[in-house]
Design a protein around this motif. Sequence first.
Motif, PDB file in Angstrom:
ATOM      1  N   GLN A 213      27.823  41.579  -3.584  1.00  0.00           N
ATOM      2  CA  GLN A 213      28.484  41.038  -2.398  1.00  0.00           C
ATOM      3  C   GLN A 213      27.506  40.224  -1.572  1.00  0.00           C
ATOM      4  OE1 GLN A 213      31.849  41.345  -1.721  1.00  0.00           O
ATOM      5  NE2 GLN A 213      31.340  39.757  -0.238  1.00  0.00           N
TER       6      GLN A 213
ATOM      7  N   ASN B 152      27.959  36.422  -0.463  1.00  0.00           N
ATOM      8  CA  ASN B 152      27.822  36.019   0.938  1.00  0.00           C
ATOM      9  C   ASN B 152      26.743  34.971   1.100  1.00  0.00           C
ATOM     10  OD1 ASN B 152      29.741  37.891   1.620  1.00  0.00           O
ATOM     11  ND2 ASN B 152      28.278  39.437   2.288  1.00  0.00           N
TER      12      ASN B 152
ATOM     13  N   LEU C 283      27.190  31.236   2.522  1.00  0.00           N
ATOM     14  CA  LEU C 283      26.439  30.883   3.729  1.00  0.00           C
ATOM     15  C   LEU C 283      25.536  29.687   3.448  1.00  0.00           C
ATOM     16  CD1 LEU C 283      26.515  32.199   6.442  1.00  0.00           C
ATOM     17  CD2 LEU C 283      24.525  33.555   5.830  1.00  0.00           C
TER      18      LEU C 283
ATOM     19  N   ILE D 129      34.463  40.725  -2.506  1.00  0.00           N
ATOM     20  CA  ILE D 129      35.378  40.259  -1.468  1.00  0.00           C
ATOM     21  C   ILE D 129      34.957  38.873  -1.024  1.00  0.00           C
ATOM     22  CG2 ILE D 129      36.263  40.709   0.842  1.00  0.00           C
ATOM     23  CD1 ILE D 129      35.371  43.613   0.386  1.00  0.00           C
TER      24      ILE D 129
ATOM     25  N   PRO E 230      36.253  36.182   1.738  1.00  0.00           N
ATOM     26  CA  PRO E 230      37.238  35.828   2.763  1.00  0.00           C
ATOM     27  C   PRO E 230      37.836  34.467   2.466  1.00  0.00           C
ATOM     28  CG  PRO E 230      35.186  36.587   3.761  1.00  0.00           C
ATOM     29  CD  PRO E 230      34.934  36.439   2.301  1.00  0.00           C
TER      30      PRO E 230
ATOM     31  N   ARG F 154      36.523  31.424   4.338  1.00  0.00           N
ATOM     32  CA  ARG F 154      35.211  30.960   3.887  1.00  0.00           C
ATOM     33  C   ARG F 154      35.315  30.212   2.568  1.00  0.00           C
ATOM     34  NH1 ARG F 154      30.499  33.828   6.719  1.00  0.00           N
ATOM     35  NH2 ARG F 154      31.621  34.015   8.684  1.00  0.00           N
TER      36      ARG F 154
ATOM     37  N   GLU G 220      18.965  35.350   4.364  1.00  0.00           N
ATOM     38  CA  GLU G 220      19.669  35.929   5.510  1.00  0.00           C
ATOM     39  C   GLU G 220      20.639  37.001   5.078  1.00  0.00           C
ATOM     40  OE1 GLU G 220      19.938  32.442   8.887  1.00  0.00           O
ATOM     41  OE2 GLU G 220      21.709  33.625   8.322  1.00  0.00           O
ATOM     42  N   SER G 221      21.391  36.703   4.037  1.00  0.00           N
ATOM     43  CA  SER G 221      22.402  37.650   3.601  1.00  0.00           C
ATOM     44  C   SER G 221      21.770  38.964   3.162  1.00  0.00           C
ATOM     45  CB  SER G 221      23.205  37.030   2.457  1.00  0.00           C
ATOM     46  OG  SER G 221      24.088  37.964   1.937  1.00  0.00           O
TER      47      SER G 221
END
Lengths: 326, 287, 387
Positions: free
Chosen positions: B7, B11, B15, B135, B137, B140, B250-251
């Motif tokens: 995940q 992400n 991002l 997941i 979104p 996004r 970052e994630s």
Amino acid sequence: MTIAHSSSSRPESLPPWVRRGLPALALAAIILTPFATGGKFHFHIAIMVCLGAMAASGLTVIAWVGQLSLAHGAFVGLGAYTSTLIVMRLGAPFFVGPLAAAVLVGVTAAAIGTPLLRLRGVYFVLITFALNELFRLVMLEIPSISGGSSGIPNIPPASFGSLILSSKSDFYVLALICLAGVMLTLWLIHRGLIGQRFAAIEENIALAEASGIPTARMQALAFIIGSSIAGFTGALMAHYIGFISPETFGFQLSVAYIVMLVVGGRLALCGALTGAIFLTPLPELLRGAVEYQHIFYGIALIVVLQFLPEGLVSLPTRLTNIGRSK
Amino acid sequence: MGFLISQSLVNGIILGTLYLLMSIGFTLVFGIMRVVNFAHGEFYMLGAFAAFFMVTLFQLPYVVALGLSFGGAIFLGAVIERIVFRPFRGDELSGMIASIGLAMILQNLALIAFSPDPMAMPSLASGAFRFGFLIVPKSRLLALGASAGILSLFYLFLMYTRTGRALRALVQDQEIAAAYGVRIELMYPLGFGLGVGLAAIAGAMMAPLFGVSPFIGETPLLKAFIVVILGGLGSIPGAVLASLLLGLIESFTSTFVSASAADIVVFALVVVVLLIRPSGLLGQEDA
Amino acid sequence: MKKYMTAILLIVAIFTTVPLAAQETLKIGALVTISGAGASWGQNMLRAAEMAAEDVNSKGGLKVGDTAYKVEIIPYDDGYKSNEAVTAANRLVFEDKVKYIVGTVGSAPILAIQPITEKNGVITLTLGFTSKALMPEKPFTFRPNLTTGEISQPQIDWIVKSQGLKTVGALFPNDETGQQIAKDVAKAYKKAGAVMTTEFFGRDRVDFIPLLTKLLAAGVDAIELDGNSPVTAGQIVQQARDVGFEGIIIRTGGPATQDIINVAGKAAAEGLFVHSGIDLAIPGVAAYQARYEKTYNAKMNGFSPYFFDGVNMLFKAMQIAGTVEDSAAVRDALAEIKDYPGVLGTLNWTGKEKYGIAHQIDAPFYVARVKDGEEVIVARCNVNVCK
């Protein structure tokens, strides 16, 4: 200051005593205004002008070797925290604070300066920007030392033995003395050998290097001196405002100093002072209209850069030149 | 643990692509004009406001709003280049300081016009797609798809059109480009306009995700700085690499350590890269 | 002849009425956040003060002793930054020479200006949540609104029990307000029997997906949003639902519902548990809300009525003390007010045990649930328990 033209060959220009005396008189009038009005808030503004001028003067020294530092706010902050912690946690008397701040910041600048200053122009700006942010983030993360986001309140005011400078008028005197000291320092550098070397580096670093000037060491020296001044100012600021937090010393503060420097005069001896005098009281004239004030700063910056690149200090010369050329 | 890792990967990639869209205009402007545009974030913000008003007030379809924001920003950028930056061609530092002034003007004009309260732009899609236990979104994914589309178009423009090639030539070497007939008078405003146009369209695209207020420009500016420092000022492939790297760092750091750790790690990395290899991972060596 | 008579009558009338209508100005500073994070709270505080001032001014001024004072509110923006608050405080206290300040919004700013206001005997009505704002050494500071310190335990007790919560994930900004609230709320959850894990983040973060991913993986029953600025809270709600979180979202304090709905949309905000100070069944507060919305053409934030009541209590204290100059006397009168009938209900001062000084307002409050974009009260509370 701007170079004075010889007046003997141009009878219509102003005699030197007027040219030197008038600004000096104006300055004296400005300095003494708060004493005349007695208003506490006027003292506050005057003190903020002094502190701003001092910090921006440190930036001037760095500009003298052709570098623009966006980390100045962080150095001011480092000095502020140093002095605060030494006086509050270690119980040192006040006068140790600012001195220790200047020394610690100077040492830090020396340590990181050499690798930093290898970068020129835009890259130097970017890395100082990153350092400024890093300082703020780190201060937020160590609340046991820095008080974290709530900062450190109740910082004791400046005092020398039993003489406590708790009133604004008293502190103003101290601020003036320190400002005078900083200006004297700048003046001594400027007219000395070091100043000449700085100027050579600023003009053309390759040429300066080729003519035997140790450019790396000179740049480091400028960086150390300029940042120490910033640290010293930060210490005074802390003991005057009585409260510091990491947010105070972020990017916005660094930008404020740059605005003062550029608008006043990037390389001029009194550029920072001029910038501070003009820009600090502005919030009072545009009270409540913070946005207009910032727009004014932005426009002033662009206009000065385009039409008055040497800053406001060059305005009198420019005007007399315009008059003369007619 | 497997869930967290995969995940975080997803992400991070999403991002990273968003960050790429935010920063590509910035690196383009620097590549062409050697200007570090501190007002980059403000153009992002203006793009977001433009899209917000067009969609909510004028009921325009979202795609139209995107296109108009882009076009408007290009035009505005070209005009600003002539008025504000032209005197500073060749003077990097002054150009940069001027851009600081420009940023102050733009942000405060927005504050006066729009008030500081953040406004919410309705999301185009809510909820999430599930791929196995991953997941994504929907909002996004949409942004990701649109960003990929825009970036691809931009890539094609740069590679295969005459103007695009002219811009690339300018980025590589200005003197030689001029010698080959690239018209600087045209290219500079166009380049700047395109750069800030990309910022504006990024803002328009991310308005539903991140909100609309006069202050939203600060984040893209910060990310753009980081991406171009890591990737190399003026290097577009570098920007791609660096944005993905940034997104992933970052994630993963946020999920496995903490959010504040992520911020510090990123800035420390920036400092280290600047010290060791100032031209960035893929940047041009500076004279 | 008639002309002279009317002239003489007029002159006599002027001379007899003028002394009776001696009008002086009472200046009250409003040092609040008007721009940036927390702006909606600051604007609501300012407008509350303005409406209270308008009320007394429209009746000829605030009558204290023999004088009727025209109340003038002087606003300054601190941008939620402590150093700007200090500059504004300097100006208010030394230039505008006020003795009463409505503000600040933020916790760090109030701590920063207290050295100035306390030393100069300036009464402040602050919203700042930090427990350090109220202490016996700071007798001039009052807090007219409830904070997490007062409301969290009863509310959390009720929610944990009624929803059967075992684990809660919380996202807080790492500033003074956020850290204070995190402490209060974690303690409350622990006492109520649930375990709370906390994620702190930098104030300007807009992307919460990695943090929410972490919480999802940990399988929390609920997400706690207290302490975040209204818009940030909205973004967290939106992103939480986007990421597929289906559990309960709670905001134990800090009125923000309207902003959350604006950002996240009605669907995402459905079922949100929030704190409310307002029961629209009480006529006073319903009237205040209607008046606010009509006057300012904007939705009211839940903190506003607290400050309307707070400023009115200040006016009453001045009348009781018979002075507007002697702020120490006004302060004492203010602290002694009991069972004040405010728009929110019956108000008292409390806090002696917790802060050492009873300058914290005690007002009724409620747990509400968001249904179709509106708050619906599901439990009524006082500082001890919710039912």
